[in-house]
Design a protein around this motif. Structure first.
Motif, PDB file in Angstrom:
ATOM      1  N   PRO A 282       0.891  -1.046  -0.148  1.00 39.50           N
ATOM      2  CA  PRO A 282      -0.480  -0.148   0.333  1.00 39.50           C
ATOM      3  C   PRO A 282       0.439   1.394   0.234  1.00 39.50           C
ATOM      4  N   LYS A 283       0.242   2.779  -0.614  1.00 44.30           N
ATOM      5  CA  LYS A 283       1.488   3.652  -1.132  1.00 44.30           C
ATOM      6  C   LYS A 283       2.071   4.127   0.536  1.00 44.30           C
ATOM      7  N   VAL A 284       0.866   3.926   1.639  1.00 42.29           N
ATOM      8  CA  VAL A 284       1.195   4.922   2.719  1.00 42.29           C
ATOM      9  C   VAL A 284       2.415   4.570   3.470  1.00 42.29           C
ATOM     10  N   LEU A 285       2.774   3.005   3.223  1.00 44.94           N
ATOM     11  CA  LEU A 285       3.486   1.995   3.889  1.00 44.94           C
ATOM     12  C   LEU A 285       4.800   2.254   2.881  1.00 44.94           C
ATOM     13  N   HIS A 286       4.923   3.066   2.188  1.00 43.49           N
ATOM     14  CA  HIS A 286       6.410   3.432   1.400  1.00 43.49           C
ATOM     15  C   HIS A 286       7.219   4.010   2.380  1.00 43.49           C
ATOM     16  N   GLN A 287       8.335   3.672   2.136  1.00 42.69           N
ATOM     17  CA  GLN A 287       9.543   4.066   3.472  1.00 42.69           C
ATOM     18  C   GLN A 287       9.427   5.606   2.739  1.00 42.69           C
ATOM     19  N   VAL A 288      10.276   6.667   3.813  1.00 41.54           N
ATOM     20  CA  VAL A 288      10.659   7.853   3.056  1.00 41.54           C
ATOM     21  C   VAL A 288      11.702   8.308   5.119  1.00 41.54           C
ATOM     22  N   ASN A 289      12.898   8.463   4.386  1.00 43.51           N
ATOM     23  CA  ASN A 289      14.119   7.717   5.498  1.00 43.51           C
ATOM     24  C   ASN A 289      13.904   7.234   6.357  1.00 43.51           C
ATOM     25  N   GLY A 290      13.494   5.594   5.902  1.00 41.14           N
ATOM     26  CA  GLY A 290      13.245   4.600   6.804  1.00 41.14           C
ATOM     27  C   GLY A 290      12.430   4.217   7.610  1.00 41.14           C
ATOM     28  N   GLN A 291      11.524   4.987   7.281  1.00 45.58           N
ATOM     29  CA  GLN A 291       9.575   4.873   8.054  1.00 45.58           C
ATOM     30  C   GLN A 291       9.238   5.147   7.281  1.00 45.58           C
ATOM     31  N   PRO A 292       7.361   4.443   7.462  1.00 43.35           N
ATOM     32  CA  PRO A 292       6.431   4.492   6.436  1.00 43.35           C
ATOM     33  C   PRO A 292       6.518   5.676   5.991  1.00 43.35           C
ATOM     34  N   MET A 293       5.556   6.411   5.010  1.00 48.47           N
ATOM     35  CA  MET A 293       4.738   7.628   4.532  1.00 48.47           C
ATOM     36  C   MET A 293       3.967   7.488   6.519  1.00 48.47           C
ATOM     37  N   LEU A 294       2.762   7.211   6.338  1.00 47.94           N
ATOM     38  CA  LEU A 294       2.051   7.242   7.079  1.00 47.94           C
ATOM     39  C   LEU A 294       2.531   7.888   9.036  1.00 47.94           C
ATOM     40  N   GLU A 295       3.286   7.116   8.846  1.00 46.72           N
ATOM     41  CA  GLU A 295       3.835   7.167  10.421  1.00 46.72           C
ATOM     42  C   GLU A 295       5.042   8.787  10.211  1.00 46.72           C
ATOM     43  N   HIS A 296       5.226   8.741   9.627  1.00 42.15           N
ATOM     44  CA  HIS A 296       5.259  10.902   9.834  1.00 42.15           C
ATOM     45  C   HIS A 296       4.103  11.920   9.821  1.00 42.15           C
ATOM     46  N   VAL A 297       3.361  11.063   9.141  1.00 45.09           N
ATOM     47  CA  VAL A 297       1.927  12.073   8.479  1.00 45.09           C
ATOM     48  C   VAL A 297       1.383  12.040  10.478  1.00 45.09           C
ATOM     49  N   ILE A 298       1.278  10.994  10.931  1.00 47.53           N
ATOM     50  CA  ILE A 298       1.192  10.445  11.747  1.00 47.53           C
ATOM     51  C   ILE A 298       1.660  11.062  13.050  1.00 47.53           C
ATOM     52  N   GLU A 299       2.987  11.416  12.563  1.00 49.33           N
ATOM     53  CA  GLU A 299       4.459  11.931  13.924  1.00 49.33           C
ATOM     54  C   GLU A 299       4.250  13.161  13.749  1.00 49.33           C
ATOM     55  N   ALA A 300       3.749  13.271  12.701  1.00 47.36           N
ATOM     56  CA  ALA A 300       3.595  15.962  12.850  1.00 47.36           C
ATOM     57  C   ALA A 300       2.174  15.568  13.414  1.00 47.36           C
ATOM     58  N   ALA A 301       0.807  15.046  13.590  1.00 49.16           N
ATOM     59  CA  ALA A 301      -0.084  16.015  13.729  1.00 49.16           C
ATOM     60  C   ALA A 301      -0.510  15.189  15.340  1.00 49.16           C
ATOM     61  N   GLU A 302       0.032  14.200  15.720  1.00 51.54           N
ATOM     62  CA  GLU A 302       0.507  13.802  17.741  1.00 51.54           C
ATOM     63  C   GLU A 302       1.571  15.263  18.393  1.00 51.54           C
ATOM     64  N   ALA A 303       2.083  15.612  17.454  1.00 53.10           N
ATOM     65  CA  ALA A 303       3.183  16.234  17.601  1.00 53.10           C
ATOM     66  C   ALA A 303       2.626  17.980  18.205  1.00 53.10           C
ATOM     67  N   SER A 304       1.210  17.909  17.285  1.00 48.91           N
ATOM     68  CA  SER A 304       0.604  18.728  16.943  1.00 48.91           C
ATOM     69  C   SER A 304      -0.748  18.935  18.388  1.00 48.91           C
ATOM     70  N   ARG A 305       0.280  18.343  18.958  1.00 44.89           N
ATOM     71  CA  ARG A 305      -1.556  18.037  20.449  1.00 44.89           C
ATOM     72  C   ARG A 305      -2.590  17.761  19.498  1.00 44.89           C
ATOM     73  N   VAL A 306      -2.572  17.395  19.202  1.00 47.28           N
ATOM     74  CA  VAL A 306      -4.227  16.717  18.419  1.00 47.28           C
ATOM     75  C   VAL A 306      -5.047  15.783  19.106  1.00 47.28           C
ATOM     76  N   ASP A 307      -5.612  15.585  20.341  1.00 43.19           N
ATOM     77  CA  ASP A 307      -6.266  14.831  21.248  1.00 43.19           C
ATOM     78  C   ASP A 307      -6.788  12.858  20.896  1.00 43.19           C
ATOM     79  N   GLU A 308      -6.599  12.915  19.884  1.00 40.38           N
ATOM     80  CA  GLU A 308      -7.077  11.463  18.834  1.00 40.38           C
ATOM     81  C   GLU A 308      -7.152  11.799  17.366  1.00 40.38           C
ATOM     82  N   CYS A 309      -6.255  10.831  16.961  1.00 42.24           N
ATOM     83  CA  CYS A 309      -5.708  10.573  15.518  1.00 42.24           C
ATOM     84  C   CYS A 309      -6.546   9.083  14.499  1.00 42.24           C
TER      85      CYS A 309
END
Ligand code: UD1
Ligand code: CA
Length: 456
Positions: A21-48
């Motif tokens: 699946p596209k979002v599991l392709h890695q960028v800099n050793g982490q799946p793309m989706l993980e980068h997006v989740i990390e950015a969202a969580e760092a911006s202090r959303v209550d729930e993803c």
């Protein structure tokens, strides 16, 4: 007021031409989706909430357990994907929507977007930027008041609309109630027959509510990955961003185009990283170290003044002033002390090696406790495996293990114990004694002359 992020990750990503699946392709050793989740969580959303669909099981498995997922059985468009999370939206909340194929988005931009949305009292806000080449992106069409008129997908554009360079990032902020009211009104009468999330903005506007545009100048942040070429472009951008940060902090990177550092790695001042090195995971490197060339370090802790040359280190620690390599392999659980030398073709696994000890060449040290000032000769093997279980070897301080010896575990070499070269040790070596465990040499004088005469 709850702030939720909905991350769309159900698409197949046909243009990737991949079984993954596209979002599991890695960028800099982490799946793309993980980068997006990390950015969202760092911006202090209550729930993803992640919308999964294509390859749902694999995608679910890749994300942390605390993150909610909802299933989009059929991929009928980005608007349809958001509908799948409908039941999770409460009326007084705030919703941020992001696409799982945009891994470069930063926490800071998400926070700024949210701040703008709230301060301006908007019902919906879209994040935009201007691109030199807007090909493939939805275009932002503004009205005479310079406000959003609508977003038009590339495939639905007229020639005139196509030259617009302001594009939709696929990142939005919504008042949850406005989003909930608009979603059921979406239609799919467009070139792709899909329910476009972008149309939600027009619907909200038509209800007399205010829709804003938050435009940023750093276009790189919104770059999406739809093809392998874009994957490589995004990879290069992320790599350089991280490498620049380390250089700003006082790290020398000889060739930043050919040095791969994970985003959570910490590196001390005056450390030099040579080309071809990859430093990943939760790794910390001290000051004034020399790393590489061509070294792989993952989830490891290196103290100050450590030198690593052409070696691989995983899940291990290395003390001050120690040198590793060239061509050493520290497997998980290697705990190497200070002023140690682990030389060429030495493999260490689940073993501690005390300060000032040396294994300079060609050795295997597995499941062991090696004391301080120990010398492990060339070709020494810690025979740790008896065919069913792993056994431990202890070499106490000042031990000396001669070349080509085998230490058959479980076994102990006591303090200042001395193992003669070529010995196979199966019993404890007492303190301060020499252990010889091999046949004595026998010389047969004149034996060679009894053979065929030597050719002159
Ligand atoms: C989308 C936007 C476009 C924007 C661009 C930014 C729409 C209609 N278009 O286009 O305006 O400029 O992103 O990158 O929103 N997805 C689902 N379910 C679906 C379809 C897609 O979960 O049914 C997910 C995909 O996994 C992907 C994301 O939504 O992560 C975006 O889908 P994609 O097909 O890549 O949209 P674009 O055509 O790039
Ligand atoms: Ca896309």
């Amino acid at each position: 007021m709850k702030l939720r992020a909905i991350i769309l990750a159900a698409g197949e990503g046909k243009r990737m031409r991949s079984k993954l699946p596209k979002v599991l392709h890695q960028v800099n050793g982490q799946p793309m989706l993980e980068h997006v989740i990390e950015a969202a969580e760092a911006s202090r959303v209550d729930e993803c909430i992640v919308v999964v669909g294509h390859g749902a099981d694999a995608v679910k498995e890749s994300i942390p357990g605390h993150i909610k997922t909802v299933l989009q059985q059929q991929q009928l468009g980005t608007g349809h994907a958001v509908m799948m999370a409908y039941d999770h939206l409460d009326d007084d909340g705030l919703v941020m929507v992001l696409y799982g194929d945009g891994p470069l988005i930063s926490e800071a931009t998400l926070s700024d977007l949210m701040k703008y949305h709230l301060e301006e009292g908007l019902s919906a806000t879209v994040l935009t930027t201007e691109l030199e080449n807007p090909h493939g992106y939805g275009r932002i069409l503004r009205n005479e008041n310079n406000e959003l008129d609508r977003i038009v997908e590339e495939k639905d554009t007229t020639a005139e609309e196509r030259i617009v360079r302001e594009v939709n990032s696929g990142i939005y902020c919504f008042a949850a109630a406005s989003l909930k009211a608009a979603l059921p009104k979406l239609q799919n009468n467009n070139a792709q027959g899909e329910y476009y999330l972008t149309d939600v903005l027009t619907i909200i506007k038509e209800q007399g509510l205010r829709v804003g545009i938050y435009k940023i100048s750093d276009y790189e942040e919104i770059m999406a990955v739809n093809s392998r070429q874009q994957l490589a472009e995004v990879e290069a951008i992320m790599r350089l961003r991280i490498n620049r940060k380390h250089m700003d902090n006082g790290v020398t990177i000889i060739n930043p185009d050919h040095t791969y550092i994970g985003k959570n790695v910490i590196i001390g001042q005056d450390t030099i990283v040579y080309p071809g090195s990859s430093i990943k995971g939760k790794t910390t490197i001290g000051e004034a170290c020399m790393i590489g060339p061509n070294s792989n370090i993952e989830d490891s802790q290196l103290a100050d003044n450590v030198k690593i040359e052409s070696s691989t280190i995983t899940d291990s620690s290395v003390g001050e002033h120690t040198t590793i390599g060239p061509y050493a392999y520290l497997r998980p659980g290697s705990r190497i002390g200070r002023h140690v030398k682990i030389g060429d073709f030495v493999e260490v696994k689940n073993a501690s090696i005390g300060d000032y000890s040396k294994a300079s060449h060609l050795a295997y040290i597995g499941d062991a406790e090696v004391g301080r000032h120990v010398n492990i000769g060339c070709g020494v093997v810690f025979a740790n495996y008896d065919g069913s279980k792993k056994n431990k070897t202890v070499v106490e301080d000042y031990g000396f293990i001669g070349s080509n010896a085998n230490l058959v575990a479980p076994v102990i070499v006591r303090e200042r114990g001395y193992v003669a070269s070529g010995s196979t040790i199966t019993k404890e070596v007492p303190k301060g004694s020499l252990a010889i465990a091999r046949c004595r040499q026998e010389n047969k004088e004149g034996w060679v002359d009894t053979k065929e005469p030597v050719k002159k």
